[in-house]
Scaffold this motif. Structure first.
Motif, PDB file in Angstrom:
ATOM      1  N   VAL A 124       2.560  -0.075  -5.276  1.00  0.00           N
ATOM      2  CA  VAL A 124       1.134   0.082  -4.963  1.00  0.00           C
ATOM      3  C   VAL A 124       0.329  -1.154  -5.347  1.00  0.00           C
ATOM      4  O   VAL A 124      -0.433  -1.696  -4.537  1.00  0.00           O
ATOM      5  N   SER A 125       0.463  -1.630  -6.575  1.00  0.00           N
ATOM      6  CA  SER A 125      -0.341  -2.784  -7.008  1.00  0.00           C
ATOM      7  C   SER A 125       0.005  -4.057  -6.243  1.00  0.00           C
ATOM      8  O   SER A 125      -0.903  -4.766  -5.779  1.00  0.00           O
ATOM      9  N   PRO A 126       1.287  -4.407  -6.072  1.00  0.00           N
ATOM     10  CA  PRO A 126       1.596  -5.597  -5.262  1.00  0.00           C
ATOM     11  C   PRO A 126       1.097  -5.475  -3.822  1.00  0.00           C
ATOM     12  O   PRO A 126       0.642  -6.474  -3.234  1.00  0.00           O
ATOM     13  N   LEU A 127       1.158  -4.283  -3.277  1.00  0.00           N
ATOM     14  CA  LEU A 127       0.698  -4.086  -1.901  1.00  0.00           C
ATOM     15  C   LEU A 127      -0.818  -4.245  -1.811  1.00  0.00           C
ATOM     16  O   LEU A 127      -1.345  -4.829  -0.848  1.00  0.00           O
ATOM     17  N   ARG A 128      -1.522  -3.769  -2.815  1.00  0.00           N
ATOM     18  CA  ARG A 128      -2.980  -3.935  -2.858  1.00  0.00           C
ATOM     19  C   ARG A 128      -3.337  -5.425  -2.876  1.00  0.00           C
ATOM     20  O   ARG A 128      -4.249  -5.869  -2.176  1.00  0.00           O
ATOM     21  N   ARG A 136      -3.401   5.125   2.515  1.00  0.00           N
ATOM     22  CA  ARG A 136      -4.358   4.368   3.321  1.00  0.00           C
ATOM     23  C   ARG A 136      -5.002   3.306   2.432  1.00  0.00           C
ATOM     24  O   ARG A 136      -5.200   3.518   1.231  1.00  0.00           O
ATOM     25  N   ALA A 137      -5.289   2.167   3.032  1.00  0.00           N
ATOM     26  CA  ALA A 137      -5.980   1.091   2.313  1.00  0.00           C
ATOM     27  C   ALA A 137      -7.254   0.734   3.058  1.00  0.00           C
ATOM     28  O   ALA A 137      -7.258   0.666   4.295  1.00  0.00           O
ATOM     29  N   VAL A 138      -8.335   0.520   2.339  1.00  0.00           N
ATOM     30  CA  VAL A 138      -9.599   0.063   2.931  1.00  0.00           C
ATOM     31  C   VAL A 138     -10.101  -1.112   2.104  1.00  0.00           C
ATOM     32  O   VAL A 138      -9.841  -1.198   0.892  1.00  0.00           O
ATOM     33  N   ARG A 139     -10.806  -2.014   2.757  1.00  0.00           N
ATOM     34  CA  ARG A 139     -11.378  -3.165   2.049  1.00  0.00           C
ATOM     35  C   ARG A 139     -12.890  -3.076   2.107  1.00  0.00           C
ATOM     36  O   ARG A 139     -13.479  -2.960   3.187  1.00  0.00           O
ATOM     37  N   VAL A 147      -9.781  -4.273  -2.222  1.00  0.00           N
ATOM     38  CA  VAL A 147      -8.940  -3.314  -1.500  1.00  0.00           C
ATOM     39  C   VAL A 147      -8.721  -2.077  -2.361  1.00  0.00           C
ATOM     40  O   VAL A 147      -8.289  -2.180  -3.519  1.00  0.00           O
ATOM     41  N   GLU A 148      -9.043  -0.921  -1.784  1.00  0.00           N
ATOM     42  CA  GLU A 148      -8.722   0.358  -2.405  1.00  0.00           C
ATOM     43  C   GLU A 148      -7.526   0.945  -1.656  1.00  0.00           C
ATOM     44  O   GLU A 148      -7.457   0.885  -0.432  1.00  0.00           O
ATOM     45  N   LEU A 149      -6.597   1.519  -2.403  1.00  0.00           N
ATOM     46  CA  LEU A 149      -5.362   2.010  -1.787  1.00  0.00           C
ATOM     47  C   LEU A 149      -4.975   3.332  -2.439  1.00  0.00           C
ATOM     48  O   LEU A 149      -4.877   3.418  -3.665  1.00  0.00           O
ATOM     49  N   GLY A 150      -4.775   4.347  -1.617  1.00  0.00           N
ATOM     50  CA  GLY A 150      -4.394   5.641  -2.173  1.00  0.00           C
ATOM     51  C   GLY A 150      -4.433   6.739  -1.145  1.00  0.00           C
ATOM     52  O   GLY A 150      -4.298   6.511   0.057  1.00  0.00           O
ATOM     53  N   PHE A 151      -4.634   7.969  -1.639  1.00  0.00           N
ATOM     54  CA  PHE A 151      -4.707   9.157  -0.796  1.00  0.00           C
ATOM     55  C   PHE A 151      -6.166   9.504  -0.514  1.00  0.00           C
ATOM     56  O   PHE A 151      -7.074   9.070  -1.235  1.00  0.00           O
ATOM     57  N   ASN A 152      -6.390  10.321   0.498  1.00  0.00           N
ATOM     58  CA  ASN A 152      -7.741  10.762   0.811  1.00  0.00           C
ATOM     59  C   ASN A 152      -8.256  11.748  -0.234  1.00  0.00           C
ATOM     60  O   ASN A 152      -7.495  12.534  -0.817  1.00  0.00           O
ATOM     61  N   ASP A 209     -13.022  -7.454   5.927  1.00  0.00           N
ATOM     62  CA  ASP A 209     -13.926  -6.540   5.228  1.00  0.00           C
ATOM     63  C   ASP A 209     -14.204  -5.323   6.106  1.00  0.00           C
ATOM     64  O   ASP A 209     -14.359  -5.437   7.326  1.00  0.00           O
ATOM     65  N   LYS A 210     -14.232  -4.142   5.500  1.00  0.00           N
ATOM     66  CA  LYS A 210     -14.391  -2.851   6.163  1.00  0.00           C
ATOM     67  C   LYS A 210     -13.184  -2.475   7.021  1.00  0.00           C
ATOM     68  O   LYS A 210     -13.241  -1.518   7.786  1.00  0.00           O
ATOM     69  N   GLY A 211     -12.112  -3.219   6.875  1.00  0.00           N
ATOM     70  CA  GLY A 211     -10.889  -2.892   7.598  1.00  0.00           C
ATOM     71  C   GLY A 211     -10.150  -1.751   6.923  1.00  0.00           C
ATOM     72  O   GLY A 211     -10.359  -1.439   5.746  1.00  0.00           O
ATOM     73  N   ALA A 212      -9.256  -1.092   7.681  1.00  0.00           N
ATOM     74  CA  ALA A 212      -8.446   0.006   7.151  1.00  0.00           C
ATOM     75  C   ALA A 212      -7.022  -0.141   7.662  1.00  0.00           C
ATOM     76  O   ALA A 212      -6.800  -0.469   8.828  1.00  0.00           O
ATOM     77  N   VAL A 213      -6.062   0.098   6.800  1.00  0.00           N
ATOM     78  CA  VAL A 213      -4.651  -0.018   7.145  1.00  0.00           C
ATOM     79  C   VAL A 213      -3.934   1.248   6.708  1.00  0.00           C
ATOM     80  O   VAL A 213      -4.145   1.746   5.599  1.00  0.00           O
ATOM     81  N   GLY A 214      -3.101   1.775   7.596  1.00  0.00           N
ATOM     82  CA  GLY A 214      -2.253   2.907   7.249  1.00  0.00           C
ATOM     83  C   GLY A 214      -0.946   2.414   6.651  1.00  0.00           C
ATOM     84  O   GLY A 214      -0.409   1.372   7.051  1.00  0.00           O
TER      85      GLY A 214
END
Length: 409
Positions: free
Chosen positions: A148-152, A111-114, A119-124, A161-166
């Motif tokens: 992971v890093s290129p996707l971030r 999951r990624a959140v901004r 952008v933070e990207l990882g597991f819960n 901002d405050k968005g979330a992507v699966g």
């Protein structure tokens, strides 16, 4: 005078990974062989190792990194045997647990959140909706981890901002198959950015999932894997065993279980993880409720001239009946975590000579096993498989044989 013991030994791991003491107390983070002291602290035992990942304790994926390898194998086996024992079911033969190695995960959901432009990207985080922003991961394959890093960086320019992507990533023979959910991709600049990213990262396919379903944005390669020697092009988001290593262990056990069978039903077949290997020596009926997965299997089997008949069927609401099953020598069944109570009842009524059950949930497996045992099946062989390394998630293959079963007609 206080007669309380100075310490008590931790003797086993509970299903969720907590240590359990000899007097029945649950101790988070404890390992068999540790001792719980009177002041509540732990004295480490020989079964404890230093967790190799900096995210241990926060990330919810690897609860057992502090547990030595032999105890991980013991845990995987006990997770399966304990629910069976409570029902009075004892396998005749239990094979050593197979554990997939580090760095072998070819499929992952992140999951990624901004927040504040970052952008933070990882597991819960364990038991939370908070996120562990991955700096390292010892279970992901190097191919997935490298994305992971290129996707971030990509998402930093596309997410509000405050968005979330699966994020669902699957490593295939033709490159990584990437599926992003909750990301608007209607505007041309977004589509162009996604296409450029797919090209730069040599992805097999990049798709987005929104309110109207899944749409492929670009497919520079072919997201295919080989199953039983047959290349299968995966539908977006298709289920695939988490590791190729674990898949090999599961398939090898299933093939051993049905050895000699000429007509086999593969129920909850997906894209053909078992159906295609089985088709090397048997005629296979493959049934599943997922139309895209079944279409991929049918197309691959036809191209390879494999004897696979597919059937689009909801096996929960409309299980294959006992009358239909009587023509088979063996059944392989691989249901989701909820198990397959209705379908197992039909298998039991048909008294198919051999049943190979594949499961990712020891509790629902035990329930289904009880139904088979009540119908006169014996649990001949059990293969524990731990392909989700350092987690409490365990899979298995079980061979059931009907007592005095006649030859399938």
């Amino acid at each position: 005078m206080n007669d309380a013991p100075e310490s008590v030994e931790v003797v086993r791991l509970a299903a969720r990974g907590d240590g359990v003491t000899a007097d029945g107390r649950f101790v988070p983070g404890a390992v068999p062989g540790d001792r719980l002291l009177a002041d509540g602290t732990l004295r480490p035992g020989p079964g404890r190792v230093t967790p190799p990942c900096i995210h241990f304790g926060a990330c919810g994926g690897c609860r057992l990194q502090h547990v030595a390898e032999p105890l991980l194998a013991d845990f995987a086996t006990a997770r399966i045997l304990d629910p069976l024992a409570r029902l009075g079911i004892v396998p005749e033969d239990v094979r050593p647990a197979h554990l997939s190695p580090p760095g072998s995960r070819r499929r992952a959901s992140l999951r990624a959140v901004r927040r504040a432009g970052r952008v933070e990207l990882g597991f819960n985080v364990e038991g939370s909706h908070a996120l562990v922003d991955l700096a390292m991961c010892l279970v992901l394959s190097p191919r997935l981890l490298a994305l992971v890093s290129p996707l971030r960086a990509l998402l930093a320019g596309l997410m509000p901002d405050k968005g979330a992507v699966g994020i669902r990533m699957t490593a295939t023979d033709g490159g990584i198959d990437l599926l992003l959910s909750n990301l608007a991709a209607e505007r041309l600049p977004v589509v162009e950015a996604l296409a450029a990213f797919a090209e730069a990262q040599r992805l097999a396919r990049l798709s987005v999932e929104g309110p109207l379903g899944v749409e492929t944005v670009v497919a520079p390669g072919v997201p295919a894997v080989r199953l039983g020697g047959v290349p299968v092009t995966l539908p977006p988001g298709a289920f695939l065993q988490a590791t190729a290593d674990g898949e090999r262990a599961l398939v090898a056990a299933a093939l051993q279980g049905v050895a000699g069978a000429r007509r086999v039903a593969d129920l909850f077949c997906g894209v053909g993880t078992f159906a295609l290997p089985l088709s090397q020596s048997a005629h296979v009926l493959a049934a599943d409720a997922s139309g895209p997965a079944l279409h991929a299997l049918a197309r691959a089997a036809k191209a390879a001239s494999r004897p696979v008949e597919t059937q689009h069927r909801d096996l929960f609401r409309h299980p294959i009946s006992a009358a239909e099953l009587k023509r088979f020598d063996a059944v392989v069944i691989d249901p989701p975590r909820s198990g397959a109570a209705a379908q197992t009842a039909q298998i039991a009524a048909a008294r198919v000579p051999v049943v190979v059950a594949v499961s990712c949930n020891p509790a629902t497996f035990a329930r289904d096993a009880e139904r088979l045992a009540s119908a006169g099946y014996r649990l001949e062989t059990l293969w524990p498989v731990g392909q989700f390394r350092w987690s409490t998630h365990v899979e298995l293959v079980a061979l059931f044989r009907a007592e005095q079963a006649g030859t399938a007609r």
